[in-house]
Every structure is written in C-alpha cells, then in structure tokens.
Design a protein around this motif. Structure first.
Motif: not given
Length: 228
Positions: A84-94
């Motif tokens: 989940e943390a990885e998914m959040i980073r990807l969405l936050d990064n564009g």
C-alpha cells in the motif's frame, strides 16, 4: 479508439497485451525501455501510457518522473507489488492509477476507460486550444489560423474542435458521425468526407497536400501540428 503506449520489457507479455488490447479496439504502440517510452510520449503524444516498473535501463518510477516533466499524459502503472505504501508513493508521484500483476486484458481495458473518462472530464470544455498556428476558442465559437479568423459553419467548427481535442489521434468516420453529428454510422454516408473537404479548403490545404488534417488510409483522420 484510444492511442496507447505499452511500456513493457518482457517480449512475451508485450505481444500478448498488444494482441488483447488491439482486439478490444485500442491502437497500441510499445516500448521496451524507459528512454524509448519518454521519447515516444514527446513525439507521438499517446492518450494513455501503461507503464511497467521493471525496466532494463531505468526504474519505472524514474520513467514516470521523466514523463511528468514533459507531459500530462495519463499513466497507469503495472506492478507485481501490492504494498500500500508503494502504491501511495506512485500516485503521489504522478500515476493516475495502478494495476497489480498478474491481470487480464479485460481488467486493464476497464482501468484504461475509467482513467480516460476522468481525463476528459478534467479538461474544461471552453479551454482555448492552440496547435501550431491554429487557435480555437470554443466559448466564442472562433477559430483562427496564423491570426486570421476562419469563416467556419457551426458544424465545421464542431468537427475541427473534436479533432483538436485529440491531437495526433486517428479518429474514425464512425467516431465523427457518433460524436459530432450524433447519428449512427452508415457506410454510404459522405457527410464526414464532404465536411472534411470544406474544412481542408478553409485551412488552405488539400488531401493531396495536407498540413493539419492527415488522412490515415482505411482508418480515419487526425489533426497534427505541422511545425513538429
């Protein structure tokens, strides 16, 4: 028909996805490396990118960052990790969405359609559009070419506007009849051909010597920036 860029280094997966997405009605180009993908985004301006993270030259996250620096193209990230943390980073990064491997073509198609719907909804319908020397003001129903006002009928403007909101994308006659004329496709209907001929004349071009309106034989027509 959406113009997709599939970024995947595994040749077998790439071939299978191209076959499946093409069968679902999309036009699919592909890239095996991050740098090839970024170059394609800049040159061809696809409607959406399906981006694998495990690329041989750069990490997919870096490819996403580079794409975001040069384009607002919607990006769906494909990953084998469901952290989940990885998914959040990807969405936050564009990233606009993500999909976890393994997945079926039907699921990918549903994600693509959902992201493209959101992208269209986020674009103001009255936003000024500039492509090369062509400028459209939908709120005023005005179109100018190299600063000179074009004398367009309402339907000619609607046709030009529909193509201009999809720069570089091949649009079929079926699409135009459905979305510009609001009528079902008919094989003998020459309405689109006639209006395209009128529009070309007013843009100072012809089918034989095109500038903005390029015919893709057997497929449809696209509006391009002649300066690029």
């Amino acid at each position: 028909m959406a113009q997709l860029l599939l970024v995947e280094d595994d040749a077998a997966i790439r071939r299978a996805l191209i076959r499946s997405l093409t069968a679902l009605g999309h036009a699919v180009a592909s890239a095996a490396t991050a740098m090839e993908a970024v170059g394609h985004v800049v040159e061809h301006r696809p409607d959406l990118v399906l981006l694998d993270l495990g690329l041989p030259d750069l990490d997919g996250r870096e490819a996403l960052r580079m794409m975001r620096a040069v384009s607002t193209v919607p990006v769906i990230v494909a990953t084998a990790r469901d952290d989940e943390a990885e998914m959040i980073r990807l969405l936050d990064n564009g990233a606009d969405d993500y999909i976890v491997k393994p997945f079926g073509a039907g699921q990918v198609d549903a994600r693509i359609r959902a992201v493209l719907r959101r992208a269209v909804a986020a674009t103001p319908a009255d936003a000024t559009i500039t492509i090369g020397g062509l400028m459209l003001r939908p709120d005023a129903y005005e179109a100018r070419l190299d600063g000179t006002m074009l004398d367009l009928s309402p339907k000619e403007f609607d046709l030009l506007h529909y193509l201009a909101t999809r720069p570089g994308q091949v649009v079929t006659k079926r699409d135009l009849l459905t979305n510009v004329w609001r009528q079902p496709y008919g094989g003998a209907d020459k309405t689109v051909d006639v209006h395209l001929a009128w529009l070309r004349r007013k843009l100072g071009e012809s089918a034989q010597e095109p500038r903005y309106l390029r015919t893709v034989r057997g497929v449809g027509v696209k509006l391009v920036d002649p300066t690029q």
